[in-house]
Write a protein that holds these residues in place. Structure first.
Motif, PDB file in Angstrom:
ATOM      1  N   GLN A 177     -24.871  -8.954  11.469  1.00 25.37           N
ATOM      2  CA  GLN A 177     -26.152  -9.641  11.600  1.00 25.37           C
ATOM      3  C   GLN A 177     -26.540 -10.316  10.289  1.00 25.37           C
ATOM      4  OE1 GLN A 177     -29.343  -7.785  13.856  1.00 25.37           O
ATOM      5  NE2 GLN A 177     -30.746  -8.268  12.205  1.00 25.37           N
ATOM      6  N   TYR A 212     -30.926  -0.773  19.277  1.00 26.93           N
ATOM      7  CA  TYR A 212     -31.766  -1.727  18.548  1.00 26.93           C
ATOM      8  C   TYR A 212     -30.915  -2.815  17.908  1.00 26.93           C
ATOM      9  CZ  TYR A 212     -36.142   0.976  18.746  1.00 26.93           C
ATOM     10  OH  TYR A 212     -37.280   1.600  19.156  1.00 26.93           O
ATOM     11  N   MET A 213     -29.786  -2.377  17.358  1.00 29.06           N
ATOM     12  CA  MET A 213     -28.943  -3.343  16.650  1.00 29.06           C
ATOM     13  C   MET A 213     -28.340  -4.366  17.605  1.00 29.06           C
ATOM     14  SD  MET A 213     -29.253  -2.948  13.600  1.00 29.06           S
ATOM     15  CE  MET A 213     -28.154  -4.339  13.422  1.00 29.06           C
ATOM     16  N   PHE A 258     -29.617  -5.252  20.433  1.00 30.67           N
ATOM     17  CA  PHE A 258     -30.751  -6.091  20.828  1.00 30.67           C
ATOM     18  C   PHE A 258     -31.011  -7.179  19.786  1.00 30.67           C
ATOM     19  CE2 PHE A 258     -35.356  -6.571  19.973  1.00 30.67           C
ATOM     20  CZ  PHE A 258     -35.723  -7.294  21.099  1.00 30.67           C
ATOM     21  N   SER A 259     -31.095  -6.788  18.518  1.00 30.31           N
ATOM     22  CA  SER A 259     -31.478  -7.775  17.509  1.00 30.31           C
ATOM     23  C   SER A 259     -30.371  -8.795  17.264  1.00 30.31           C
ATOM     24  CB  SER A 259     -31.875  -7.090  16.205  1.00 30.31           C
ATOM     25  OG  SER A 259     -30.797  -6.382  15.669  1.00 30.31           O
ATOM     26  N   GLY A 284     -30.346 -11.163  20.105  1.00 31.34           N
ATOM     27  CA  GLY A 284     -31.506 -12.048  20.012  1.00 31.34           C
ATOM     28  C   GLY A 284     -31.296 -13.143  18.982  1.00 31.34           C
ATOM     29  N   PHE A 285     -30.793 -12.761  17.810  1.00 29.46           N
ATOM     30  CA  PHE A 285     -30.563 -13.760  16.758  1.00 29.46           C
ATOM     31  C   PHE A 285     -29.558 -14.801  17.217  1.00 29.46           C
ATOM     32  CE2 PHE A 285     -32.423 -10.956  13.413  1.00 29.46           C
ATOM     33  CZ  PHE A 285     -33.233 -11.917  12.843  1.00 29.46           C
ATOM     34  N   ILE A 322     -31.288 -17.117  19.880  1.00 26.73           N
ATOM     35  CA  ILE A 322     -32.317 -18.006  19.350  1.00 26.73           C
ATOM     36  C   ILE A 322     -31.706 -19.034  18.406  1.00 26.73           C
ATOM     37  CG2 ILE A 322     -34.405 -18.103  17.937  1.00 26.73           C
ATOM     38  CD1 ILE A 322     -35.120 -15.366  18.986  1.00 26.73           C
ATOM     39  N   TYR A 323     -30.845 -18.556  17.508  1.00 25.85           N
ATOM     40  CA  TYR A 323     -30.271 -19.463  16.519  1.00 25.85           C
ATOM     41  C   TYR A 323     -29.373 -20.506  17.177  1.00 25.85           C
ATOM     42  CZ  TYR A 323     -32.005 -17.045  12.359  1.00 25.85           C
ATOM     43  OH  TYR A 323     -32.802 -16.535  11.357  1.00 25.85           O
TER      44      TYR A 323
END
Lengths: 514, 377, 62
Positions: A14, A473-474, A476-477, A480-481, A484-485
Motif C-alpha cells: 500500500q 482492514y488492510m 479493504f484499504s 479502496g486505494f 479510487i486511484y
C-alpha cells in the motif's frame, strides 16, 4: 486475526503503491512551476503577449496535474500514522518536525499563492503576479526539501539518539538533521529531476504541435525554453546522482552491493556489471557483462578501497545482531522499571547494535535462545531485493543519459533555429515524455527498496514499524486505494490528453475572448 | 514550572489553535461543498459559489495537512495511536477529502451536465463526511477509546470500527457539520448576490441555531459521562512515557476543571454569545461580522472540549492508566523548542499572506463573472 | 515612507546575506541548488528572448 506477516506485506504494497502514484505528479510540479516562472519572466521583461499565453496554457495543464498531486499528498501525510504507527511513535520526535515545517513554511506558501497564480491575473500588476509565480515555485520545491530531509533520516539517521526512558529516537541536533549530506544531495537530485520532467513534458508537447504546424509561435518558444531548461538540469541530475551514490554507498553498504549485484567481496579495483541476471536465492549472477576495474573508482573515488559485497555485509550484520541482543533484553526490563541502573548500563553498552537485534527478533522471537540457523536467516534478510534494485538503477541511469543526449541535440538545433527541419527530433519528442517518469519511479525504487529491511537504516527494522491492524482492514484499504486511484488517473489522463489536443486557443467552456 | 512542562502546555494550546484554524477555514469550505447543491440551483450559480472559495480552498486545506504534521512532530504518540486505532474512519475521511481537489479542478473542465452533476455529488460527500468525522473523532476522545500498549509501546486498538459511530459521537459530528454550514453560509452570503445570498442566509441561521441546540444537549451529556482523573504518577516535566501512571474513570469528571476554575465557564459562554450574535448578524445581512463570530464560536467549542479534558488528550477506555495526556504523549523538549521557533517565525507570515490573498480576491462573484474567466472553476 | 522601504530592503538583504553564509558553510549543495536554479531559469528565459531577437533579425534582413 492479527497476522503480522500478511499485514506487513500488504502495508508495504500500500505504501509503495500510493507513494509511487503520488510521485507521478510531484516531479512535474517541481519543474513546471519554475518553467512557468521563466516564461512569465520573459513576459514581464519584454512585454510580449505570447509569453503570457504560454504561461497560461502550460499553467492550465499544470493545474490538472497539480490537483492530483495535492489529493495524493494528503493521504501520504497520514499514512505513517495509520499503517506505520510503531514507526511514527518511534521516530516522530525527529521525523515529524520536517513534515510539520513543510506544511508551515512550504505548503502554505505554495497552496495560497497557487490560487492567486490562477485567478489573480487581472487583479494585480504584472510584477506582483510574477512574484507570486516564483513563490509557488519556491513553495513547491521547499516542500520537497523538507520531505526529503525527513526521508534522508530514514536513509542515514543523523542528529538523533535512542532514549530508553521514552523508548524512541529523540532529536539531539536539528542542524545535523537538516544538513546531513544525504538530505542535501537527495534534495538537489530530486528537485532537479523534476526540472527535467517538466522540460521533457513541455518539449514533447511542443514538438507534437510543431510537427503538425499548430500554434507555431507558442510551440517554438516553449520548445526552446524547455530544452535549455532541461539540458542544464539533466547535467545537474546526473552529477548529483553520482554524489548521492557515493554518499549512499558509504552509509548503506547493503544498498550499494544490491545496486551493483556484488555478491562476493573482491580485492580492488573491481569491475562494473553493465548487465547481470542476479539470483537472490543462489547469491550469484547467472550471467553478467563486466567492465573491469571501473566500479571501485566510480563509487569510492580511489583505486584501492575495498567495496563490501553481500557476503561481507551479511557477516558484519551477524556480528552486530549478536552484540545487540543484550540491549533489547535490557530494554524490556527498562520498560517495566525505568530506574533499573544495571539494565541501563547494559543497554548503553550495546545500544549501537540494538537495531540489528530487533531485526533478528523477527526470526528468533526469543532472543535468549537464538540458533545459528536463525542468524543465517536474519543475515539473509539484511540484503534487499537485488534484481529489482540492480535493474531499477540501470533503467534510471540509462533514461537519464538518453534525456541528456536528446536535450543536448535539441538545444543545439533550437538555438540555430533548425528544429523545424530536424523532423525526427520533433517526432520522437512526445514519445520521450514517459522517460523522466520512468526514471523518477525507478529512482524511488532504488532508494526505498534498497533501504529494506529497515525503515530507519540500521536502527528500526521494517517488520517492527507496522501498525497492529487486521488483515481485513488492510485488504479493504488497499483495494479502496487501488480503485479510487485508478479512477482518478483515468480522469486525469483523459483531461490531460483532451486539453493537449485542444491546444492553447480554445478554453474549457467556449469562453469569450480574454 | 519547568521549561519542558511549559512547552508541553504551549504545544497543547497550539494544537488548539491548529484545530480552530482547521475548523474555521476547512470547515467553511466543507460547509460550502456540502451545501453547494442547495446554494446553487443552476450550473451558473454553482460555479459562482465554487469560485468564491476557488482561489482559497487549497491554501485553507493546508490547515489540515499542517494539523497532521504538527501532531506528528509535537504529539507523535497521539499521531501513531489515534490514526492507527481509527483506521477505517481515517481512510473514509481521507478518501472523501481527496475528491475535493479534483472536484474543484475538474468539474467545470467539461460542459457535460452529468459530468458536473457527478462532481457536485462528489463535493457534497467530501464536504459532509469529513466534518461529521472530525466531530465524531472529538466525541470519541471525550468518551475514551479502547486501546493499550505492549512493552515496546506498540499500540493495540481493541474496539470495532462501528463502535466509533456511537450516538454521542454522531451528535458531536452533527454539531461540527452545523457550524461548518454556518461558516460556509456566512462566506457565500458575503460574496454572493440575489437568490444565492438569500439561500445562504437561511441555511446559516439554521446551521447556527442547530449547532447551539446540539452544543447544549452535548453539554448535558458530557456532564453525565464518565471522565478520567489522574490519581498517581504523570510528572508534568517527566519523560513522555505513558506506562507509569494510574488513572481512574469517574462519572462527571469532565466537569472537574470547571469546578476548580469557574472562570473556565466563560469558554462555553463564548460559544453561546458569538453564535447567537452571529445568527442575528446573518439576519441583518452583516455577513463579514457573522463570519468572524462563527470563528469565535469554534474557539469556544474547541476550547470547551480542551478545558474539560485537560490534561487528557486521548483517554483509553479499556486501560485508563495507559491514557495519553499532555504530560506523557509529547515530543522531547528539544523538538518542542525547535518547533516553537519555526511556529513563531512562520505563523505570522502565513497569516499575513493569507489575509492578503483574501483581500486581493475580495468582492462579489456571480455567474456572469465566472463565464467571463476561462480559468474559473 | 522611502526611508522605511529602504530599511526593509536593508533588513531583507542582511537576512539573505546571513542565510547565504550559513548555507555556503554547512549546506554546500543547498547553496548550489539556489545558484543552479536561478541560473537555469535565467538561461531558459534568455533563450526565449533570444528567439524573438533572432526572428526580428531574420525579418529585417529579408
Amino acid at each position: 486475526m492479527h497476522d503480522l506477516q500478511t499485514v506487513l506485506v500488504l502495508s508495504r504494497w500500500q505504501f509503495a503503491a500510493t507513494a509511487l502514484y503520488h510521485f507521478l505528479f510531484v516531479p512535474l510540479t517541481l519543474g513546471m512551476t519554475f518553467l512557468l516562472a521563466a516564461m512569465e519572466t520573459v513576459y514581464v521583461t519584454t512585454g510580449r503577449q505570447i509569453y503570457k499565453d504560454m504561461a497560461r496554457f502550460w499553467g492550465k495543464l499544470f493545474a490538472i496535474n497539480f490537483a492530483l498531486g495535492v489529493a495524493t499528498g494528503l493521504t501520504m501525510e497520514f499514512q505513517f500514522g495509520t499503517n506505520w504507527s510503531q514507526y511514527s511513535r518511534f521516530v516522530g520526535d525527529v521525523f515529524g518536525a520536517p513534515l510539520a515545517i513543510e506544511g508551515l513554511m512550504a505548503f502554505f506558501l505554495e497552496s495560497t499563492f497557487v490560487g492567486l497564480m490562477f485567478f489573480g491575473w487581472d487583479r494585480m500588476s504584472r510584477g506582483k503576479h510574477l512574484l507570486i509565480t516564483y513563490m509557488v515555485a519556491l513553495g513547491s520545491n521547499l516542500s520537497a526539501l523538507w520531505i526529503l530531509i525527513a526521508n534522508s533520516f530514514m536513509q542515514s539517521p543523523h542528529g538523533a539518539t535512542f532514549d530508553p526512558a521514552t523508548m524512541r529516537l529523540e532529536l539531539t541536533s536539528f542542524t545535523d538533521l537538516i544538513f546531513s549530506h544525504d538530505a542535501q544531495a537527495k534534495f538537489v537530485h530530486t528537485s532537479i529531476a523534476g526540472y527535467v520532467t517538466a522540460a521533457m513534458f513541455v518539449a514533447g508537447i511542443s514538438g507534437w504541435y510543431m510537427l503538425r504546424n499548430r500554434h507555431m509561435e507558442l510551440a517554438k518558444r516553449s520548445f526552446r525554453m524547455a530544452v535549455l531548461f532541461g539540458v542544464f538540469a539533466s547535467i545537474g541530475v546526473i552529477s548529483l546522482g553520482d554524489a548521492l551514490g557515493f554518499i549512499d554507498g558509504n552509509a548503506q553498504p547493503a544498498k550499494l552491493a544490491a545496486m551493483e549485484a556484488m555478491w562476493k567481496t573482491r580485492p580492488p579495483p573491481v569491475g562494473f556489471n553493465v548487465i547481470a541476471f542476479p539470483s537472490q536465492k543462489q547469491q550469484r549472477n547467472l550471467f553478467d557483462i563486466q567492465i573491469p576495474r571501473l566500479l571501485t573508482p566510480l563509487v569510492t573515488r580511489t583505486m584501492d578501497t575495498v567495496i563490501p559485497g553481500v557476503d561481507e555485509v551479511e557477516k558484519q550484520a551477524m556480528v552486530r545482531m549478536k552484540d545487540g541482543i543484550p540491549a533489547v533484553l535490557a530494554l524490556k526490563t527498562l520498560s517495566a522499571d525505568p530506574t533499573n541502573l544495571a539494565a541501563l548500563a547494559q543497554f548503553r553498552a550495546h545500544q549501537q547494535d540494538m537495531g540489528y537485534a530487533l531485526l533478528l527478533e523477527r526470526y528468533a522471537p526469543d532472543l535468549t535462545a537464538v540458533t545459528p540457523a536463525d542468524y543465517q536467516r536474519a543475515a539473509r534478510a539484511v540484503i534487499p531485493n537485488v534484481p529489482v534494485i540492480f535493474w531499477s538503477f540501470r533503467v534510471m541511469v540509462l533514461a537519464g543519459f538518453v534525456m541528456l543526449f536528446y536535450l543536448g541535440i535539441a538545444t543545439f538545433c533550437s538555438m540555430n533555429n533548425k528544429v523545424q527541419e530536424r523532423r525526427w527530433l520533433l517526432k520522437i519528442a512526445p514519445w520521450l515524455i514517459p522517460l523522466p517518469y520512468i526514471a523518477c519511479e525507478a529512482g524511488w525504487l532504488v532508494a526505498e527498496m534498497g533501504r529494506q529491511p529497515w525503515t530507519v537504516y540500521g536502527v528500526l527494522p521494517t517488520w517492527m514499524s507496522v501498525s497492529t491492524q487486521s488483515v481485513g482492514y488492510m485488504v479493504f484499504s488497499l483495494a479502496g486505494f487501488v480503485l479510487i486511484y485508478s479512477a482518478f488517473i483515468a480522469v486525469e489522463a483523459y483531461l490531460m490528453f483532451k486539453f493537449v489536443r485542444q491546444g492553447p486557443d480554445e478554453g474549457a467552456t467556449a469562453a469569450p475572448a480574454h | 514550572m519547568e521549561l519542558y512542562a511549559i512547552l508541553k502546555v504551549t504545544w497543547w494550546l497550539l494544537l488548539g489553535v491548529l484545530l480552530i484554524g482547521l475548523a474555521v477555514m476547512v470547515g467553511m469550505d466543507m460547509g460550502i461543498g456540502a451545501a453547494l447543491r442547495y446554494f446553487g440551483r443552476t450550473d451558473g450559480e454553482r460555479r459562482a459559489v465554487l469560485n468564491m472559495i476557488g482561489p482559497h480552498w487549497d491554501g485553507n486545506q493546508v490547515w489540515f495537512i499542517l494539523g497532521g504534521g504538527a501532531v506528528f512532530a509535537a504529539w507523535p504518540t497521539i499521531y501513531a495511536t489515534a490514526f492507527s486505532g481509527l483506521y477505517v474512519v481515517m481512510l473514509l475521511l481521507l478518501w472523501s477529502m481527496i475528491i475535493r481537489p479534483l472536484g474543484f479542478e475538474y468539474r467545470s473542465k467539461l460542459p457535460s451536465p452529468s459530468w458536473r452533476n457527478l462532481w457536485d455529488w462528489g463535493l457534497f460527500v467530501s464536504g459532509l463526511l469529513p466534518m461529521v468525522i472530525f466531530g465524531a473523532a472529538m466525541g470519541n476522545m471525550l468518551l475514551g477509546v479502547p486501546f493499550h500498549f505492549d512493552w515496546k509501546l506498540d499500540s493495540w486498538y481493541t474496539g470495532s470500527f462501528i463502535s466509533l459511530f456511537n450516538p454521542f459521537a454522531i451528535l458531536c459530528g452533527l454539531m461540527s457539520l452545523s457550524l461548518a454550514l454556518y461558516q460556509g453560509s456566512a462566506m457565500v452570503m458575503g460574496r454572493g448576490e440575489g437568490a444565492v445570498r438569500e439561500r445562504a442566509r437561511g441555511l446559516g441561521v439554521w446551521g447556527g441555531l442547530g449547532a447551539l441546540v446540539l452544543f447544549t444537549v452535548g453539554g448535558f451529556w458530557v456532564a453525565r459521562l464518565s471522565g478520567y482523573v489522574v490519581t498517581a504518577g504523570d510528572d508534568p516535566a517527566g519523560p513522555a512515557m505513558p506506562l507509569h501512571k494510574t488513572v481512574e474513570a469517574v462519572q462527571g469528571a469532565w466537569l472537574h476543571n470547571f469546578g476548580a476554575h469557574p472562570v473556565l465557564w466563560l469558554v462555553p459562554a463564548l460559544t453561546y454569545v458569538s453564535i447567537l450574535l452571529g445568527v442575528w448578524a446573518l439576519r441583518r445581512g452583516w455577513s463579514h461580522f457573522a463570519w468572524w463570530l462563527g470563528a469565535l464560536g469554534w474557539v469556544g467549542t474547541i476550547g470547551t472540549v480542551g478545558a474539560a479534558m485537560f490534561p487528557f488528550m486521548m483517554p483509553s477506555s479499556s486501560d485508563p492508566s495507559q491514557s495519553l495526556t499532555v504530560w506523557d504523549a509529547s515530543s522531547s523538549q528539544m523538538t518542542l523548542l525547535w518547533m516553537l521557533g519555526w511556529t513563531i517565525v512562520f505563523v505570522p507570515i502565513v497569516l499575513v499572506y493569507t489575509s492578503w490573498a483574501f483581500w486581493v480576491m475580495r468582492g462579489k462573484v456571480t455567474a456572469a463573472h465566472v463565464e467571463a474567466d476561462d480559468h474559473a472553476y | 515612507m522611502i526611508v522605511l522601504r529602504m530599511l526593509l530592503y536593508l533588513v531583507i538583504s542582511l537576512v539573505t546575506l546571513f542565510l547565504v553564509i550559513l548555507l555556503g558553510q554547512r549546506g554546500a549543495w543547498y547553496f548550489a541548488w539556489v545558484l543552479g536554479t536561478v541560473m537555469i531559469v535565467l538561461i531558459a528565459a534568455a533563450g526565449g528572448a533570444l528567439l524573438d531577437a533572432q526572428e526580428e533579425a531574420k525579418q529585417s534582413g529579408r
